[in-house]
Design an enzyme around this catalytic site. Structure first.
Site, PDB file in Angstrom:
ATOM      1  N   LYS A  35       0.957  -1.206   0.092  1.00  0.00           N
ATOM      2  CA  LYS A  35       0.040  -0.154   0.203  1.00  0.00           C
ATOM      3  C   LYS A  35       0.710   1.234   0.131  1.00  0.00           C
ATOM      4  O   LYS A  35       2.078   1.100   0.154  1.00  0.00           O
ATOM      5  CB  LYS A  35      -0.764  -0.176   1.081  1.00  0.00           C
ATOM      6  N   TYR A 260      14.777  31.537   8.025  1.00  0.00           N
ATOM      7  CA  TYR A 260      13.598  32.403   8.869  1.00  0.00           C
ATOM      8  C   TYR A 260      13.898  32.310  10.367  1.00  0.00           C
ATOM      9  O   TYR A 260      14.087  31.180  10.780  1.00  0.00           O
ATOM     10  CB  TYR A 260      12.368  31.677   8.496  1.00  0.00           C
TER      11      TYR A 260
HETATM   12  C1  LIG Z   1      -3.383  -4.220   7.814  1.00  0.00           C
HETATM   13  C2  LIG Z   1      -1.888  -4.324   7.855  1.00  0.00           C
HETATM   14  N1  LIG Z   1      -1.121  -5.448   7.587  1.00  0.00           N
HETATM   15  C3  LIG Z   1       0.257  -5.329   7.730  1.00  0.00           C
HETATM   16  C4  LIG Z   1       0.938  -4.307   7.499  1.00  0.00           C
HETATM   17  C5  LIG Z   1       2.582  -4.351   7.520  1.00  0.00           C
HETATM   18  O1  LIG Z   1       3.077  -4.038   8.750  1.00  0.00           O
HETATM   19  P1  LIG Z   1       4.770  -3.809   8.888  1.00  0.00           P
HETATM   20  O2  LIG Z   1       5.022  -2.760   7.823  1.00  0.00           O
HETATM   21  O3  LIG Z   1       4.923  -3.432  10.152  1.00  0.00           O
HETATM   22  O4  LIG Z   1       5.357  -4.993   8.248  1.00  0.00           O
HETATM   23  C6  LIG Z   1       0.172  -2.993   7.887  1.00  0.00           C
HETATM   24  C7  LIG Z   1       1.163  -1.787   7.983  1.00  0.00           C
HETATM   25  O5  LIG Z   1       0.769  -0.909   8.085  1.00  0.00           O
HETATM   26  C8  LIG Z   1      -1.257  -3.069   7.889  1.00  0.00           C
HETATM   27  O6  LIG Z   1      -1.717  -1.996   8.109  1.00  0.00           O
END
Ligand SMILES: Cc1ncc(COP(=O)(O)O)c(C=O)c1O
Length: 367
Positions: A35, A260
């Site tokens: 993602k 700044y």
């Molecule tokens: C639903 C879900 N599964 C798995 C993961 C993966 O986690 P990680 O990046 O800590 O391995 C995430 C990360 O935010 C998540 O939201």
């Protein structure tokens, strides 16, 4: 050439995938989390590498991400972690995406569409075992599973949950694993076959012995450790570097304010170098007078307030500095390295935020 860019080492991602497999055992199935544009590393290029390496499933947040992957020719199954809204149902069928569901209303609509199309759709049921976020509360999971199981056209692939404290609290994490496994046992007692069940993120997969057959890592794929102690167990390679070039160098006398608000005032004759990036490129403003970057393989401090597109460095200690020299904000130069963890710590955030932000704010160059 852009004023700043992130370099993505896809071989590092392939290496990290192999390392994770080695550490958890080659019998485990892997659902990489890609993602947020693969945590800033680029959705499609990362997906291609992982598909080639033998990932079993991919996980994204949104249907749009799943569609982009299919349009790019990715063939392996894709889970939509956030769930879906009714308007997205048709696209799930068109693009063969696997939603995570936790609302009966959505399950019924999916079932209706599947029947209309005389087909079947695979789904995961999301269970809240202690994250307090999405998902059916674990005590209600079995009755929800039974109801979904009765809906024609739906095939429950498995259940999914998420760990809240994997890095920090072993007892609570074990409790989440136990709740998860209790649901699996109860499901099997009522005749439900759930084959592909996943709860463990990177920390959950690498710090616990769960006996579960699927893991869902994100961060470690990109070469960042969720906790330091895992360095003993697994050898990860960071996949992202963030770089820019010096655009101006000059000497300032003592007692001169820089940037700044004059939050930095020179105490001696000081040579400053200016780089053409700032918070617009994701350089956290919290690093003003706190962060360091690499020039000629040496650490030099950021001085003064970070601006929208300009940041000043104190390069007095370097013998000679030229316009056009490369500056590393994240990554290695010579024997020195600035990690996502170091930046996150100084900026008061987490490494995930560093990767996503640098990756989304800058053009990517693939090595
Ligand atoms: C639903 C879900 N599964 C798995 C993961 C993966 O986690 P990680 O990046 O800590 O391995 C995430 C990360 O935010 C998540 O939201």
């Amino acid at each position: 050439m852009s004023s700043a860019w992130v370099e993505i080492d896809l071989n590092a991602i392939a290496h990290n995938f192999e390392e994770i497999k080695r550490a958890v055992g080659h019998d485990k199935k892997i659902m990489p989390v890609i993602k947020a544009d693969a945590y800033g590393h680029g959705l499609v290029p990362v997906a291609r590498v992982l598909e080639e390496k033998g990932a079993d499933f991919l996980a994204v947040s949104y249907v749009e991400e799943g569609i982009a992957l299919r349009k790019a020719g990715i063939k392996i199954p894709i889970a939509i972690l956030l769930g879906i809204i009714p308007e997205e149902i048709k696209a799930l069928f068109t693009y063969q995406l696997t939603p995570i569901i936790y609302r009966l209303e959505i399950a019924k609509k999916l079932s209706q569409e599947a029947q209309k199309r005389r087909t079947q759709i695979s789904v995961f049921v999301k269970v809240d075992t202690g994250m307090g976020r999405l998902g059916v509360f674990y005590k209600e999971a079995i009755s929800f599973l039974k109801e979904v199981n009765h809906l024609p056209g739906l095939k429950i692939e498995g259940i999914s949950s998420h760990l809240a404290l994997a890095e920090t609290d072993r007892r609570f994490t074990q409790k989440q694993f136990m709740r998860f496994k209790a649901i699996l046992r109860a499901a099997s007692q009522v005749g439900l076959t759930l084959k592909f069940n996943h709860i463990a993120n990177s920390a959950g997969a690498l710090m616990y012995e769960t006996g579960l057959s699927v893991i869902r890592p994100g961060l470690t794929l990109y070469g960042v450790y969720p906790v330091r102690s895992l360095r003993q167990k697994i050898n990860l390679r960071p996949a992202m570097c963030f770089k820019t070039r010096i655009i101006y160098v000059k000497w300032l006398p003592p007692h001169v304010g820089v940037s700044y608000g004059h939050t930095y005032v020179t105490t001696k004759k000081t040579r400053i170098a200016v780089i053409p990036i700032g918070y617009d490129q994701g350089l956290f403003r919290q690093l003003s007078n706190k962060g360091e970057v690499l020039v000629q393989g040496k650490r030099v401090p950021i001085i003064g307030t970070i601006c929208m597109h300009l940041t000043m460095l104190d390069v007095t200690k370097l013998d000679k500095v030229d316009i056009g020299e490369e500056v590393v904000i994240l990554g290695k130069q010579g024997n020195e390295e600035i990690t996502a963890d170091e930046i996150a710590f100084k900026a008061g955030t987490i490494s995930y935020d560093v990767l996503c932000r640098f990756g989304r704010s800058n053009p990517r160059v693939y090595l």
